[in-house]
Motif scaffolding. Structure first.
Motif, PDB file in Angstrom:
ATOM      1  N   ALA A 164       0.832  -1.205   0.000  1.00 41.89           N
ATOM      2  CA  ALA A 164       0.000   0.000   0.000  1.00 41.89           C
ATOM      3  C   ALA A 164       0.864   1.251   0.000  1.00 41.89           C
ATOM      4  CB  ALA A 164      -0.929  -0.007   1.219  1.00 41.89           C
ATOM      5  N   LEU A 165       1.950   1.226   0.779  1.00 41.00           N
ATOM      6  CA  LEU A 165       2.871   2.357   0.791  1.00 41.00           C
ATOM      7  C   LEU A 165       3.516   2.543  -0.567  1.00 41.00           C
ATOM      8  CD1 LEU A 165       4.271   4.561   2.438  1.00 41.00           C
ATOM      9  CD2 LEU A 165       5.989   2.878   3.122  1.00 41.00           C
ATOM     10  N   PHE A 166       3.877   1.437  -1.218  1.00 41.52           N
ATOM     11  CA  PHE A 166       4.453   1.532  -2.563  1.00 41.52           C
ATOM     12  C   PHE A 166       3.449   2.144  -3.534  1.00 41.52           C
ATOM     13  CE2 PHE A 166       4.368  -0.438  -6.761  1.00 41.52           C
ATOM     14  CZ  PHE A 166       5.565   0.040  -7.283  1.00 41.52           C
ATOM     15  N   ALA A 167       2.177   1.708  -3.469  1.00 37.95           N
ATOM     16  CA  ALA A 167       1.168   2.239  -4.378  1.00 37.95           C
ATOM     17  C   ALA A 167       0.992   3.745  -4.168  1.00 37.95           C
ATOM     18  CB  ALA A 167      -0.163   1.516  -4.163  1.00 37.95           C
ATOM     19  N   ALA A 168       1.005   4.177  -2.903  1.00 37.96           N
ATOM     20  CA  ALA A 168       0.879   5.609  -2.627  1.00 37.96           C
ATOM     21  C   ALA A 168       2.078   6.374  -3.168  1.00 37.96           C
ATOM     22  CB  ALA A 168       0.735   5.831  -1.122  1.00 37.96           C
ATOM     23  N   ALA A 169       3.281   5.827  -2.970  1.00 43.17           N
ATOM     24  CA  ALA A 169       4.484   6.486  -3.482  1.00 43.17           C
ATOM     25  C   ALA A 169       4.499   6.497  -5.008  1.00 43.17           C
ATOM     26  CB  ALA A 169       5.729   5.772  -2.946  1.00 43.17           C
ATOM     27  N   PHE A 170       4.082   5.394  -5.628  1.00 44.58           N
ATOM     28  CA  PHE A 170       4.026   5.317  -7.086  1.00 44.58           C
ATOM     29  C   PHE A 170       3.053   6.354  -7.647  1.00 44.58           C
ATOM     30  CE2 PHE A 170       2.043   3.531 -10.937  1.00 44.58           C
ATOM     31  CZ  PHE A 170       3.162   3.352 -11.731  1.00 44.58           C
ATOM     32  N   ALA A 171       1.887   6.477  -7.005  1.00 41.36           N
ATOM     33  CA  ALA A 171       0.912   7.474  -7.442  1.00 41.36           C
ATOM     34  C   ALA A 171       1.458   8.883  -7.269  1.00 41.36           C
ATOM     35  CB  ALA A 171      -0.394   7.311  -6.665  1.00 41.36           C
ATOM     36  N   ALA A 172       2.168   9.133  -6.164  1.00 41.96           N
ATOM     37  CA  ALA A 172       2.736  10.460  -5.922  1.00 41.96           C
ATOM     38  C   ALA A 172       3.772  10.809  -6.983  1.00 41.96           C
ATOM     39  CB  ALA A 172       3.353  10.513  -4.525  1.00 41.96           C
ATOM     40  N   VAL A 173       4.638   9.846  -7.330  1.00 41.06           N
ATOM     41  CA  VAL A 173       5.657  10.100  -8.354  1.00 41.06           C
ATOM     42  C   VAL A 173       4.993  10.360  -9.704  1.00 41.06           C
ATOM     43  CG1 VAL A 173       7.575   9.074  -9.629  1.00 41.06           C
ATOM     44  CG2 VAL A 173       7.453   8.806  -7.160  1.00 41.06           C
ATOM     45  N   GLY A 174       3.942   9.582 -10.032  1.00 43.19           N
ATOM     46  CA  GLY A 174       3.253   9.800 -11.298  1.00 43.19           C
ATOM     47  C   GLY A 174       2.611  11.173 -11.376  1.00 43.19           C
ATOM     48  N   LEU A 175       1.921  11.582 -10.323  1.00 42.48           N
ATOM     49  CA  LEU A 175       1.296  12.903 -10.306  1.00 42.48           C
ATOM     50  C   LEU A 175       2.342  14.006 -10.303  1.00 42.48           C
ATOM     51  CD1 LEU A 175      -1.560  12.185  -7.738  1.00 42.48           C
ATOM     52  CD2 LEU A 175      -1.806  12.451 -10.210  1.00 42.48           C
ATOM     53  N   PHE A 176       3.468  13.773  -9.637  1.00 41.98           N
ATOM     54  CA  PHE A 176       4.548  14.751  -9.619  1.00 41.98           C
ATOM     55  C   PHE A 176       5.180  14.900 -11.002  1.00 41.98           C
ATOM     56  CE2 PHE A 176       9.214  15.211  -9.399  1.00 41.98           C
ATOM     57  CZ  PHE A 176       9.304  16.488  -8.891  1.00 41.98           C
ATOM     58  N   ILE A 200      -0.130   0.420 -14.761  1.00 41.71           N
ATOM     59  CA  ILE A 200       0.483   0.749 -16.051  1.00 41.71           C
ATOM     60  C   ILE A 200      -0.476   1.569 -16.909  1.00 41.71           C
ATOM     61  CG2 ILE A 200       1.316  -0.256 -18.216  1.00 41.71           C
ATOM     62  CD1 ILE A 200       2.418  -2.588 -16.557  1.00 41.71           C
ATOM     63  N   TYR A 201      -1.737   1.150 -16.943  1.00 40.57           N
ATOM     64  CA  TYR A 201      -2.701   1.871 -17.774  1.00 40.57           C
ATOM     65  C   TYR A 201      -2.972   3.265 -17.218  1.00 40.57           C
ATOM     66  CZ  TYR A 201      -6.457   2.212 -21.183  1.00 40.57           C
ATOM     67  OH  TYR A 201      -7.250   2.593 -22.243  1.00 40.57           O
ATOM     68  N   TRP A 202      -2.894   3.414 -15.900  1.00 44.48           N
ATOM     69  CA  TRP A 202      -3.071   4.745 -15.307  1.00 44.48           C
ATOM     70  C   TRP A 202      -1.952   5.678 -15.747  1.00 44.48           C
ATOM     71  CZ3 TRP A 202       0.003   6.868 -11.102  1.00 44.48           C
ATOM     72  CH2 TRP A 202      -0.418   8.160 -10.720  1.00 44.48           C
ATOM     73  N   ILE A 203      -0.721   5.209 -15.748  1.00 43.21           N
ATOM     74  CA  ILE A 203       0.398   6.051 -16.188  1.00 43.21           C
ATOM     75  C   ILE A 203       0.234   6.428 -17.656  1.00 43.21           C
ATOM     76  CG2 ILE A 203       2.865   6.031 -16.722  1.00 43.21           C
ATOM     77  CD1 ILE A 203       2.358   6.649 -13.849  1.00 43.21           C
ATOM     78  N   MET A 204      -0.179   5.469 -18.483  1.00 42.33           N
ATOM     79  CA  MET A 204      -0.368   5.768 -19.903  1.00 42.33           C
ATOM     80  C   MET A 204      -1.468   6.807 -20.094  1.00 42.33           C
ATOM     81  SD  MET A 204       1.879   4.072 -21.542  1.00 42.33           S
ATOM     82  CE  MET A 204       1.244   4.300 -23.193  1.00 42.33           C
ATOM     83  N   PHE A 221       3.728  14.364 -13.983  1.00 42.27           N
ATOM     84  CA  PHE A 221       2.828  14.888 -15.014  1.00 42.27           C
ATOM     85  C   PHE A 221       1.823  15.867 -14.401  1.00 42.27           C
ATOM     86  CE2 PHE A 221       3.991  10.536 -16.315  1.00 42.27           C
ATOM     87  CZ  PHE A 221       4.626  10.817 -17.513  1.00 42.27           C
ATOM     88  N   PRO A 222       2.294  16.944 -13.791  1.00 43.79           N
ATOM     89  CA  PRO A 222       1.348  17.862 -13.134  1.00 43.79           C
ATOM     90  C   PRO A 222       0.430  18.566 -14.122  1.00 43.79           C
ATOM     91  CG  PRO A 222       3.546  18.832 -13.223  1.00 43.79           C
ATOM     92  CD  PRO A 222       3.690  17.422 -13.698  1.00 43.79           C
ATOM     93  N   GLU A 223       0.881  18.717 -15.379  1.00 44.36           N
ATOM     94  CA  GLU A 223       0.061  19.430 -16.359  1.00 44.36           C
ATOM     95  C   GLU A 223      -1.154  18.618 -16.801  1.00 44.36           C
ATOM     96  OE1 GLU A 223       3.163  16.994 -18.415  1.00 44.36           O
ATOM     97  OE2 GLU A 223       3.144  18.438 -16.760  1.00 44.36           O
ATOM     98  N   ASN A 224      -1.166  17.304 -16.537  1.00 36.41           N
ATOM     99  CA  ASN A 224      -2.282  16.447 -16.971  1.00 36.41           C
ATOM    100  C   ASN A 224      -3.189  16.020 -15.822  1.00 36.41           C
ATOM    101  OD1 ASN A 224      -1.160  16.563 -19.532  1.00 36.41           O
ATOM    102  ND2 ASN A 224      -0.056  14.636 -19.302  1.00 36.41           N
ATOM    103  N   VAL A 225      -2.954  16.549 -14.631  1.00 35.35           N
ATOM    104  CA  VAL A 225      -3.718  16.107 -13.461  1.00 35.35           C
ATOM    105  C   VAL A 225      -5.201  16.411 -13.610  1.00 35.35           C
ATOM    106  CG1 VAL A 225      -4.062  16.525 -11.005  1.00 35.35           C
ATOM    107  CG2 VAL A 225      -1.761  16.214 -11.888  1.00 35.35           C
ATOM    108  N   LYS A 226      -5.548  17.491 -14.296  1.00 33.95           N
ATOM    109  CA  LYS A 226      -6.950  17.888 -14.411  1.00 33.95           C
ATOM    110  C   LYS A 226      -7.747  17.015 -15.372  1.00 33.95           C
ATOM    111  CE  LYS A 226      -6.188  22.753 -13.202  1.00 33.95           C
ATOM    112  NZ  LYS A 226      -6.370  24.161 -13.639  1.00 33.95           N
ATOM    113  N   GLN A 227      -7.087  16.186 -16.153  1.00 32.78           N
ATOM    114  CA  GLN A 227      -7.823  15.280 -17.034  1.00 32.78           C
ATOM    115  C   GLN A 227      -8.634  14.283 -16.203  1.00 32.78           C
ATOM    116  OE1 GLN A 227      -5.047  13.467 -19.726  1.00 32.78           O
ATOM    117  NE2 GLN A 227      -4.443  15.411 -20.666  1.00 32.78           N
ATOM    118  N   LYS A 228      -9.767  13.861 -16.733  1.00 32.69           N
ATOM    119  CA  LYS A 228     -10.711  13.088 -15.933  1.00 32.69           C
ATOM    120  C   LYS A 228     -10.451  11.592 -15.965  1.00 32.69           C
ATOM    121  CE  LYS A 228     -14.427  16.491 -16.481  1.00 32.69           C
ATOM    122  NZ  LYS A 228     -15.812  16.722 -16.980  1.00 32.69           N
TER     123      LYS A 228
END
Length: 421
Positions: A48-60, A106-110, A62-69
């Motif tokens: 769970a900690l890894f998933a949270a860190a992975f999500a944080a790195v992904g959002l960090f 993987i699909y979330w990052i894409m 690609f900050p310009e795409n965070v508003k996409q739905k």
């Protein structure tokens, strides 16, 4: 032969990076180790900690795409599957969840990076899966992309400001001295209070030979894992938006070359399938949907009737979709411009719809009599996905609307929601 002078080659542009890539490269080592520790030691909280860190790195990254739905949908599916596994509510999918977590991640990052082939979920899903799971991570993995970024950061540091070796050595010595004093203080306080001593020992890692070997093995395994994760995230960031578009164009051009089958040929072949299915329904006319009225064939128990033909009907529906894809890809004239062929394709989908309803009726009767089990709920999900595919494909044939995204969203969201059971 005339001799040509050696022309100077064009200078290669110097490698450059950005702070996001540099920080992501550094974090990827921690992500890799956290993943290895969570998986090989079977520690769900660390996962769970890894998933949270992975999500944080992904959002960090690609900050310009965070508003996409759409990317929030897949991140929600990822977190829902993980949360239900941690809370012990995952009684349907079992060990399959481990694969689903990787697929959703993987699909979330894409999706977050905006590098899907069609810009969103589409019929190019197999290409997007191949690109996200293999092409992007391993193309950057084998070229040591992460190492290049880190060396670039070190060079900038050295060129921008000279490192004072004397101050660096003094800082390390000060840290070592403080650590010795800290451990000494802890030992003294442990002698003064046994309860504090038991707590203090839990803060210190055990430094025996076995623990050191385990740590070294996990560290070695974490290096390629971190490289894969960084290749996926940073590789998606560096991928030019033109490349997915070129791949899409190339796929469409390749499919256009298949359009050599006369429409009349497919009309005749498709009519054979439709007649075959009509004959099948004729043989089952008396009890095809008997599960709704509990009218069973003679000498059949509920279990025998419900089991007979369920998975065969599902396979026939998959076969029909394969046939429909061949027709759509190979006809000389588009199906929507040929009304007889369009009607026959609709009839094929309507018969597939009846197959799905037939299979669903058998399953619901079985569940009503014997209750839920994980396998029955998995089968229920499969039939619903095929049923939705039939409905959306009919809509797409007659309106020309793109319905693949809706089907992918329905399949993914329903799969993750089943983890709540």
């Amino acid at each position: 032969m005339p001799e040509y002078p050696n022309l100077p080659s064009a200078p290669q542009p110097e490698f450059s990076s950005c702070k996001r890539e540099l920080l992501s490269a550094l974090f990827s080592y921690g992500l890799g180790f956290l993943y290895v520790e969570a998986v090989f030691a079977d520690r769900p909280l660390l996962l769970a900690l890894f998933a949270a860190a992975f999500a944080a790195v992904g959002l960090f990254h690609f900050p310009e795409n965070v508003k996409q739905k759409e990317h929030w949908v897949w991140l929600g599916c990822l977190l829902l599957c993980l949360g239900c596994s941690l809370w012990g509510r995952n009684r349907v999918w079992g060990e399959y969840t481990f694969l689903f977590l990787h697929a959703f991640a993987i699909y979330w990052i894409m999706t977050l990076s905006g590098k899907l082939t069609d810009g969103e979920s589409s019929v190019f899903l197999p290409m997007d899966a191949l690109n996200g799971a293999i092409l992007l991570p391993f193309s950057n993995f084998f070229t040591f992309f992460r190492t290049r970024v880190l060396f670039w950061g070190i060079r900038r540091l050295r060129n921008g400001k000279r490192i004072d070796l004397t101050k660096a050595a003094a800082a390390l010595l000060a840290a070592a001295a403080a650590l010795c004093l800290f451990l000494n203080a802890g030992n003294l306080l442990s002698s003064a209070d046994a309860a504090f001593g038991a707590f203090f020992t839990t803060l210190l890692p055990s430094l025996n030979s076995e623990s050191l070997v385990n740590f070294f093995v996990k560290f070695l395994l974490s290096i390629p894992v971190g490289a894969y994760l960084y290749g996926l995230i940073a590789g998606a960031g560096r991928l030019s938006a033109e490349i997915p578009q070129k791949r899409k164009t190339s796929i469409l051009q390749s499919l256009a070359r298949l359009r050599h089958v006369p429409n009349g040929v497919w009309i005749g072949l498709l009519a054979c399938f439709i007649l075959l299915y009509l004959l099948f329904f004729g043989f089952q006319a008396r009890y095809a949907f008997g599960a709704f009225t509990r009218t069973l064939p003679q000498d059949f128990t509920v279990a025998e009737y419900a089991r007979q033909g369920f998975f065969e009907l599902c396979r026939v529906m998959v076969l029909n979709f394969s046939l429909l894809w061949l027709i759509l890809a190979s006809t000389v004239r588009p199906v929507r411009e040929d009304r007889p062929l369009l009607c026959l394709c609709t009839a094929l989908l309507a018969e597939s719809l009846l197959f799905a309803v037939n299979a669903l009726s058998k399953l619901l009767l079985y569940i009503d009599c014997f209750g839920f089990t994980p396998l029955r709920l998995q089968s229920f999900w499969l039939v619903c996905v095929l049923l939705m595919a039939c409905i959306l494909q009919i809509i797409s044939l007659w309106t020309g609307r793109k319905t693949a995204k809706l089907w992918i969203l329905f399949s993914g969201i329903s799969l993750s929601l089943l983890h709540l059971y």
